[in-house]
Motif scaffolding. Structure first.
Motif, PDB file in Angstrom:
ATOM      1  N   ASN A  83     -23.949   2.531  -3.334  1.00 46.45           N
ATOM      2  CA  ASN A  83     -23.765   1.334  -4.147  1.00 46.45           C
ATOM      3  C   ASN A  83     -24.582   0.195  -3.555  1.00 46.45           C
ATOM      4  OD1 ASN A  83     -21.974   2.607  -5.862  1.00 46.45           O
ATOM      5  ND2 ASN A  83     -20.160   1.992  -4.711  1.00 46.45           N
ATOM      6  N   GLY A  84     -25.293  -0.521  -4.422  1.00 43.28           N
ATOM      7  CA  GLY A  84     -26.115  -1.632  -3.967  1.00 43.28           C
ATOM      8  C   GLY A  84     -27.522  -1.248  -3.562  1.00 43.28           C
ATOM      9  N   ALA A  85     -27.860   0.055  -3.668  1.00 42.44           N
ATOM     10  CA  ALA A  85     -29.199   0.503  -3.252  1.00 42.44           C
ATOM     11  C   ALA A  85     -30.278   0.141  -4.262  1.00 42.44           C
ATOM     12  CB  ALA A  85     -29.192   2.010  -3.010  1.00 42.44           C
ATOM     13  N   GLY A  86     -29.873  -0.188  -5.502  1.00 44.15           N
ATOM     14  CA  GLY A  86     -30.855  -0.603  -6.501  1.00 44.15           C
ATOM     15  C   GLY A  86     -31.064   0.382  -7.631  1.00 44.15           C
ATOM     16  N   LYS A  87     -30.187   1.378  -7.770  1.00 44.77           N
ATOM     17  CA  LYS A  87     -30.358   2.397  -8.814  1.00 44.77           C
ATOM     18  C   LYS A  87     -30.328   1.782 -10.207  1.00 44.77           C
ATOM     19  CE  LYS A  87     -26.727   4.755  -7.579  1.00 44.77           C
ATOM     20  NZ  LYS A  87     -26.224   3.816  -6.540  1.00 44.77           N
ATOM     21  N   THR A  88     -29.254   1.071 -10.520  1.00 46.08           N
ATOM     22  CA  THR A  88     -29.118   0.467 -11.849  1.00 46.08           C
ATOM     23  C   THR A  88     -30.166  -0.627 -12.047  1.00 46.08           C
ATOM     24  OG1 THR A  88     -26.764   0.983 -12.020  1.00 46.08           O
ATOM     25  CG2 THR A  88     -27.560  -0.864 -13.334  1.00 46.08           C
ATOM     26  N   THR A  89     -30.469  -1.365 -10.999  1.00 45.79           N
ATOM     27  CA  THR A  89     -31.514  -2.387 -11.079  1.00 45.79           C
ATOM     28  C   THR A  89     -32.838  -1.768 -11.492  1.00 45.79           C
ATOM     29  OG1 THR A  89     -30.465  -3.789  -9.413  1.00 45.79           O
ATOM     30  CG2 THR A  89     -32.838  -4.072  -9.727  1.00 45.79           C
ATOM     31  N   LEU A  90     -33.193  -0.635 -10.909  1.00 52.63           N
ATOM     32  CA  LEU A  90     -34.447   0.027 -11.257  1.00 52.63           C
ATOM     33  C   LEU A  90     -34.449   0.467 -12.712  1.00 52.63           C
ATOM     34  CD1 LEU A  90     -37.178   1.175 -10.511  1.00 52.63           C
ATOM     35  CD2 LEU A  90     -36.022   3.226  -9.650  1.00 52.63           C
ATOM     36  N   LEU A  91     -33.347   1.063 -13.168  1.00 52.75           N
ATOM     37  CA  LEU A  91     -33.292   1.494 -14.570  1.00 52.75           C
ATOM     38  C   LEU A  91     -33.434   0.303 -15.513  1.00 52.75           C
ATOM     39  CD1 LEU A  91     -30.541   4.274 -14.656  1.00 52.75           C
ATOM     40  CD2 LEU A  91     -32.972   4.441 -14.102  1.00 52.75           C
ATOM     41  N   LYS A  92     -32.795  -0.816 -15.169  1.00 53.60           N
ATOM     42  CA  LYS A  92     -32.904  -2.009 -16.013  1.00 53.60           C
ATOM     43  C   LYS A  92     -34.332  -2.539 -16.051  1.00 53.60           C
ATOM     44  CE  LYS A  92     -28.147  -3.738 -15.809  1.00 53.60           C
ATOM     45  NZ  LYS A  92     -27.274  -4.865 -15.395  1.00 53.60           N
TER      46      LYS A  92
ATOM     47  N   ILE B 219     -36.992  -0.600 -15.783  1.00 55.24           N
ATOM     48  CA  ILE B 219     -37.749   0.357 -16.587  1.00 55.24           C
ATOM     49  C   ILE B 219     -37.586   0.079 -18.077  1.00 55.24           C
ATOM     50  CG2 ILE B 219     -37.882   2.804 -17.258  1.00 55.24           C
ATOM     51  CD1 ILE B 219     -37.233   3.486 -14.325  1.00 55.24           C
ATOM     52  N   VAL B 220     -36.385  -0.318 -18.506  1.00 53.94           N
ATOM     53  CA  VAL B 220     -36.165  -0.578 -19.940  1.00 53.94           C
ATOM     54  C   VAL B 220     -36.371  -2.044 -20.304  1.00 53.94           C
ATOM     55  CG1 VAL B 220     -34.647   1.406 -20.208  1.00 53.94           C
ATOM     56  CG2 VAL B 220     -33.654  -0.825 -19.669  1.00 53.94           C
ATOM     57  N   GLY B 221     -36.874  -2.844 -19.375  1.00 55.31           N
ATOM     58  CA  GLY B 221     -37.262  -4.218 -19.694  1.00 55.31           C
ATOM     59  C   GLY B 221     -36.151  -5.234 -19.670  1.00 55.31           C
ATOM     60  N   LEU B 222     -34.987  -4.878 -19.146  1.00 57.42           N
ATOM     61  CA  LEU B 222     -33.881  -5.837 -19.084  1.00 57.42           C
ATOM     62  C   LEU B 222     -33.996  -6.760 -17.873  1.00 57.42           C
ATOM     63  CD1 LEU B 222     -30.907  -3.515 -20.090  1.00 57.42           C
ATOM     64  CD2 LEU B 222     -32.132  -5.166 -21.528  1.00 57.42           C
ATOM     65  N   LEU B 223     -34.717  -6.312 -16.854  1.00 59.24           N
ATOM     66  CA  LEU B 223     -35.029  -7.136 -15.689  1.00 59.24           C
ATOM     67  C   LEU B 223     -36.520  -7.050 -15.433  1.00 59.24           C
ATOM     68  CD1 LEU B 223     -32.189  -6.099 -13.161  1.00 59.24           C
ATOM     69  CD2 LEU B 223     -32.324  -8.240 -14.458  1.00 59.24           C
ATOM     70  N   ARG B 224     -37.086  -8.090 -14.826  1.00 56.99           N
ATOM     71  CA  ARG B 224     -38.502  -8.081 -14.476  1.00 56.99           C
ATOM     72  C   ARG B 224     -38.655  -7.977 -12.966  1.00 56.99           C
ATOM     73  NH1 ARG B 224     -42.188 -12.294 -17.721  1.00 56.99           N
ATOM     74  NH2 ARG B 224     -43.716 -10.936 -16.676  1.00 56.99           N
ATOM     75  N   PRO B 225     -39.596  -7.165 -12.509  1.00 58.65           N
ATOM     76  CA  PRO B 225     -39.814  -7.069 -11.064  1.00 58.65           C
ATOM     77  C   PRO B 225     -40.199  -8.427 -10.471  1.00 58.65           C
ATOM     78  CG  PRO B 225     -41.015  -5.344 -12.236  1.00 58.65           C
ATOM     79  CD  PRO B 225     -40.509  -6.299 -13.275  1.00 58.65           C
ATOM     80  N   THR B 226     -39.785  -8.646  -9.235  1.00 58.65           N
ATOM     81  CA  THR B 226     -40.245  -9.831  -8.519  1.00 58.65           C
ATOM     82  C   THR B 226     -41.742  -9.742  -8.274  1.00 58.65           C
ATOM     83  OG1 THR B 226     -38.090  -9.878  -7.403  1.00 58.65           O
ATOM     84  CG2 THR B 226     -39.832 -11.259  -6.472  1.00 58.65           C
ATOM     85  N   ARG B 227     -42.203  -8.533  -8.018  1.00 55.56           N
ATOM     86  CA  ARG B 227     -43.619  -8.253  -7.804  1.00 55.56           C
ATOM     87  C   ARG B 227     -43.892  -6.836  -8.241  1.00 55.56           C
ATOM     88  NH1 ARG B 227     -45.316  -9.041  -1.768  1.00 55.56           N
ATOM     89  NH2 ARG B 227     -46.483  -7.126  -2.149  1.00 55.56           N
ATOM     90  N   GLY B 228     -45.155  -6.552  -8.586  1.00 53.38           N
ATOM     91  CA  GLY B 228     -45.524  -5.205  -8.993  1.00 53.38           C
ATOM     92  C   GLY B 228     -45.386  -5.004 -10.495  1.00 53.38           C
ATOM     93  N   GLU B 229     -45.612  -3.777 -10.938  1.00 54.25           N
ATOM     94  CA  GLU B 229     -45.636  -3.489 -12.371  1.00 54.25           C
ATOM     95  C   GLU B 229     -45.027  -2.129 -12.664  1.00 54.25           C
ATOM     96  OE1 GLU B 229     -48.967  -4.426 -15.514  1.00 54.25           O
ATOM     97  OE2 GLU B 229     -49.438  -2.509 -14.540  1.00 54.25           O
TER      98      GLU B 229
ATOM     99  N   GLU C  21     -31.753 -13.426  -5.655  1.00 55.88           N
ATOM    100  CA  GLU C  21     -31.800 -14.606  -4.803  1.00 55.88           C
ATOM    101  C   GLU C  21     -32.619 -14.263  -3.556  1.00 55.88           C
ATOM    102  OE1 GLU C  21     -27.709 -15.770  -4.319  1.00 55.88           O
ATOM    103  OE2 GLU C  21     -27.606 -16.582  -6.347  1.00 55.88           O
ATOM    104  N   ASN C  22     -32.034 -14.263  -2.371  1.00 54.21           N
ATOM    105  CA  ASN C  22     -32.804 -13.979  -1.167  1.00 54.21           C
ATOM    106  C   ASN C  22     -32.596 -12.566  -0.641  1.00 54.21           C
ATOM    107  OD1 ASN C  22     -33.904 -16.598  -1.040  1.00 54.21           O
ATOM    108  ND2 ASN C  22     -32.016 -17.374  -0.098  1.00 54.21           N
ATOM    109  N   LYS C  23     -31.875 -11.742  -1.398  1.00 52.86           N
ATOM    110  CA  LYS C  23     -31.605 -10.385  -0.943  1.00 52.86           C
ATOM    111  C   LYS C  23     -32.610  -9.408  -1.555  1.00 52.86           C
ATOM    112  CE  LYS C  23     -28.105  -6.753  -0.846  1.00 52.86           C
ATOM    113  NZ  LYS C  23     -26.779  -6.301  -1.329  1.00 52.86           N
TER     114      LYS C  23
END
Length: 261
Positions: free
Chosen positions: A47-56, A58-68, A23-25
């Motif tokens: 917790n909340g720093a983005g560790k799991t988000t980054l791994l997701k 990398i494996v294509g479960l989430l898409r970056p808002t920007r970048g590649e 969202e806006n965070k």
């Protein structure tokens, strides 16, 4: 800040100016990082720093808002060779009514999307048996995966991720819910795999003492709330055995030693 790749070692994961927001965070902002072949990357942060988000991502479960993000030189959105990657998420959202047995789940790690319907061979069954024994879940082989505790399920998914001898192994808190003896043997095994086999690791763990004892006390990169600790092993493999079954045997042996104390 960027960690610059050196020499001619292949770039396994390339994170290029990546942003991610819920969202806006803003969780990750302008991250640049490169994982080279046979690196061991320990990812730490609150917790909340983005560790799991980054791994997701990398494996294509989430898409970056920007970048590649690129895997083996290919953008994640175009990457198809998922059998080259083993992934153990922090928590497995599993339907307790899912009908597969533990053995079936572990064996499925041998099959990429291209091999989904191939026949299970005798060698496949032996690899599954080795992985089950290594994770000390051989007695659960015929149980339904949904009937297991969280810790037991984590062992099953660890076995599944490692059975296919992946080139890149991504582990998000892999030892949560696992007893101390098995943790010790597991860390001994992955250190052996990193030092002697052609495998690259990205691992999140709250066990800072264990991580720093192997990766060192100084991060290669700090970005926002994320810290990347890196150990390079870029020399040619120096182990006569190249199959992951050999590394799993290291865990089996260490478990037997621990049990005899």
């Amino acid at each position: 800040m960027d960690n610059k790749p050196s020499g001619c070692h292949q770039q396994i994961v390339t994170i290029d100016d990546v942003f991610f927001s819920y969202e806006n965070k803003h969780v990750i902002e302008g991250l640049q990082f490169t994982v080279l072949e046979r690196d061991f990357v320990g990812l730490m942060g609150a917790n909340g720093a983005g560790k799991t988000t980054l791994l997701k991502m990398i494996v294509g479960l989430l898409r970056p808002t920007r970048g590649e993000i690129r895997l083996f030189g290919q953008p994640v959105r175009q990457f198809n060779d998922w059998e080259r990657i083993g992934y153990v998420p922090q928590k497995n959202a599993l339907n307790p009514l899912f009908p597969a047995t533990v053995r079936e789940v572990v064996t499925s790690g041998l099959f990429g999307r291209k091999k989904l319907f191939r026949r299970v061979s005798k060698a496949d069954r032996q690899k599954a048996d080795d992985a089950l024994y290594a994770m000390r879940i051989e007695d659960l082989a015929d149980r339904r995966i949904g009937q297991l505790s969280g810790g037991q399920q984590q062992r099953v998914f660890l076995a599944r991720a490692m059975i296919n001898n992946p080139e890149l192994l991504i582990l998000d808190e892999p030892t949560v819910g696992i007893d101390a003896e098995t943790q010790e043997g597991f860390f001994r095994m992955i250190r052996h795999m990193h030092q002697h086999h052609h495998i690259t690791f990205i691992m999140v763990s709250h066990d800072m003492e264990m991580m720093k004892s192997y990766l060192g006390n100084q991060p290669a990169l700090k970005d926002g709330g994320l810290s990347f600790y890196v150990k390079h092993t870029h020399e040619p493999e120096n182990c006569g055995e190249t199959n992951l079954t050999h590394s799993i045997q290291q865990l089996r042996d260490s478990m037997e030693v621990l049990s005899s104390r």
